[in-house]
Design an enzyme around this catalytic site. Structure first.
Site, mmCIF file in Angstrom:
data_model
loop_
_atom_site.group_PDB
_atom_site.id
_atom_site.type_symbol
_atom_site.label_atom_id
_atom_site.label_comp_id
_atom_site.label_asym_id
_atom_site.label_seq_id
_atom_site.Cartn_x
_atom_site.Cartn_y
_atom_site.Cartn_z
ATOM 1 N N TYR A 81 -28.653 22.625 5.493
ATOM 2 C CA TYR A 81 -30.064 21.863 5.382
ATOM 3 C C TYR A 81 -30.660 22.298 6.760
ATOM 4 O O TYR A 81 -30.230 21.785 7.889
ATOM 5 C CB TYR A 81 -29.602 20.645 5.087
ATOM 6 C CG TYR A 81 -31.140 19.508 5.271
ATOM 7 C CD1 TYR A 81 -32.305 20.218 5.190
ATOM 8 C CD2 TYR A 81 -30.896 18.327 5.375
ATOM 9 C CE1 TYR A 81 -33.447 19.348 5.313
ATOM 10 C CE2 TYR A 81 -32.043 17.540 5.414
ATOM 11 C CZ TYR A 81 -33.236 17.954 5.455
ATOM 12 O OH TYR A 81 -34.366 17.138 5.406
ATOM 13 N N LYS B 164 -31.303 24.660 2.303
ATOM 14 C CA LYS B 164 -32.590 23.928 2.259
ATOM 15 C C LYS B 164 -33.362 24.132 3.398
ATOM 16 O O LYS B 164 -32.646 23.596 4.605
ATOM 17 C CB LYS B 164 -31.940 22.421 1.850
ATOM 18 C CG LYS B 164 -33.407 21.662 1.963
ATOM 19 C CD LYS B 164 -33.174 19.913 1.771
ATOM 20 C CE LYS B 164 -34.267 19.406 1.581
ATOM 21 N NZ LYS B 164 -34.699 18.336 2.742
HETATM 22 O O1 MN9 Z 1 -36.936 17.806 3.061
HETATM 23 C C1 MN9 Z 1 -38.913 16.536 3.224
HETATM 24 N N1 MN9 Z 1 -38.943 16.453 4.632
HETATM 25 C C2 MN9 Z 1 -38.564 15.265 5.171
HETATM 26 C C3 MN9 Z 1 -38.040 17.518 2.660
HETATM 27 O O2 MN9 Z 1 -38.444 14.139 4.836
HETATM 28 C C4 MN9 Z 1 -38.174 15.284 6.659
HETATM 29 C C5 MN9 Z 1 -40.409 16.720 2.897
HETATM 30 O O3 MN9 Z 1 -40.358 16.387 1.488
HETATM 31 C C6 MN9 Z 1 -41.558 16.086 3.724
HETATM 32 O O4 MN9 Z 1 -41.234 14.747 3.745
HETATM 33 C C7 MN9 Z 1 -42.840 16.045 3.134
HETATM 34 C C8 MN9 Z 1 -43.995 15.670 4.097
HETATM 35 O O5 MN9 Z 1 -43.941 16.244 5.217
HETATM 36 O O6 MN9 Z 1 -42.838 17.642 2.865
#
Ligand code: MN9
Length: 294
Positions: free
Chosen positions: A135, A163
């Site tokens: 990740y 990821k």
């Molecule tokens: O990993 C999410 N990242 C975090 C995925 O939560 C740090 C994203 O879905 C973000 O929340 C989203 C908004 O910036 O893209």
């Protein structure tokens, strides 16, 4: 063999008024997402407020997700932690529960060396026979895994992919083209279509909790080469994400779930609580653009 390409909702954690995990609300969220057609779930990630959960709660959440889904979809457990032993323990538990893969953020805070970070991932990979997804989320972890580091993991058959929560699509494209057999997941929902264009096999995202259907559709349209239509839906999603960024992504996502009629409660502190004005804004600008939960 479970499907690994596609849309994985990074599950939010609902809390009851006593600040305990709300099993009923979690169940409703999972059923709604399965109905919408997600490929699977990413449990206990950033979106789940994982670093505000203690070890018992992390295990409880992992078990709830596996019990509720009951092998119907693909499950990835995020087991990342600053302690390699804790991550290994969680990885073993994920395997016991029947998860399909594990994933981990790089160990943070102490500015670990490249060698220490490599050892950390190897400890996780050795703890279980499940494949590991690295990740990469430099903006949050402070650890930026570049092409060289990522490639080192991708050469190891115990690693399934990455990821990639970063707008560095150059790195994403490089990894996918050098290791076409490995999986790359786009992390920032607002850049999902860009990630697909760079070679991503799917996405893992927080806003999928309440709009997975938009991302499923974007991917379908992309695969059919209907880019204009895909971009129109990405734009709709981005109008919503723009509001979330303004009021706080985690707090705003919980508020949306509450407005959709699921009892998600509040985020754990120090995350903020949405004001009445925030709720009014979400009700007016976001809810009309989201599929209702039945
Ligand atoms: O990993 C999410 N990242 C975090 C995925 O939560 C740090 C994203 O879905 C973000 O929340 C989203 C908004 O910036 O893209």
């Amino acid at each position: 063999m479970k499907e690994f390409k596609g849309i994985f909702t990074a599950l939010l954690t609902p809390f009851d008024p006593q600040n305990r995990i709300n099993e009923k609300a979690l169940g409703k969220l999972i059923e709604h997402n399965i109905k919408l057609g997600v490929t699977g779930f990413y449990a206990c990630g950033s979106t789940a407020e994982v670093f505000m959960l203690n070890l018992d709660e992390r295990k409880q959440l992992m078990k709830l997700v596996s019990d509720i889904t009951d092998s119907r979809v693909t499950l990835i457990a995020h087991v990342g932690s600053i302690s390699a032993d804790e991550s290994a323990e969680l990885a073993k538990y994920a395997e016991e529960l029947g998860y399909d893969a594990v994933s981990a953020v790089a160990p943070f805070y102490y500015k670990f060396s490249r060698e220490e970070i490599t050892d950390y991932y190897r400890d996780i990979a050795e703890a279980t026979s499940l494949k590991t997804i690295v990740y990469n989320i430099p903006a949050f972890s402070g650890v930026s895994l570049g092409v060289d580091e990522l490639a080192e993991f991708m050469r190891d058959e115990r690693f399934l992919g990455i990821k990639h929560t970063s707008n560095d699509f150059f790195t994403l494209e490089t990894i996918k083209s050098q290791f076409p057999q490995k999986l790359v997941y786009n992390g920032y929902d607002e850049m999902f279509l860009s990630g697909l264009a760079a070679g991503a096999d799917g996405g893992i995202g927080s806003t999928y909790n309440f709009m997975a259907d938009k991302f499923i559709r974007i991917r379908e349209l992309f695969l059919q080469n209907k880019l204009e239509e895909a971009r129109a839906i990405q734009h709709e999603a981005n109008e919503i994400i723009r509001i979330l960024c303004r009021i706080g992504v985690n707090a705003g996502e919980k508020a949306i779930m509450n407005l959709l009629g699921l009892d998600f409660g509040l985020c754990r502190r120090p995350f903020r609580t949405c004001s009445n004005e925030d709720y009014a804004l979400l009700e007016r600008e976001v809810i009309p653009h989201i599929t209702a939960i039945k």
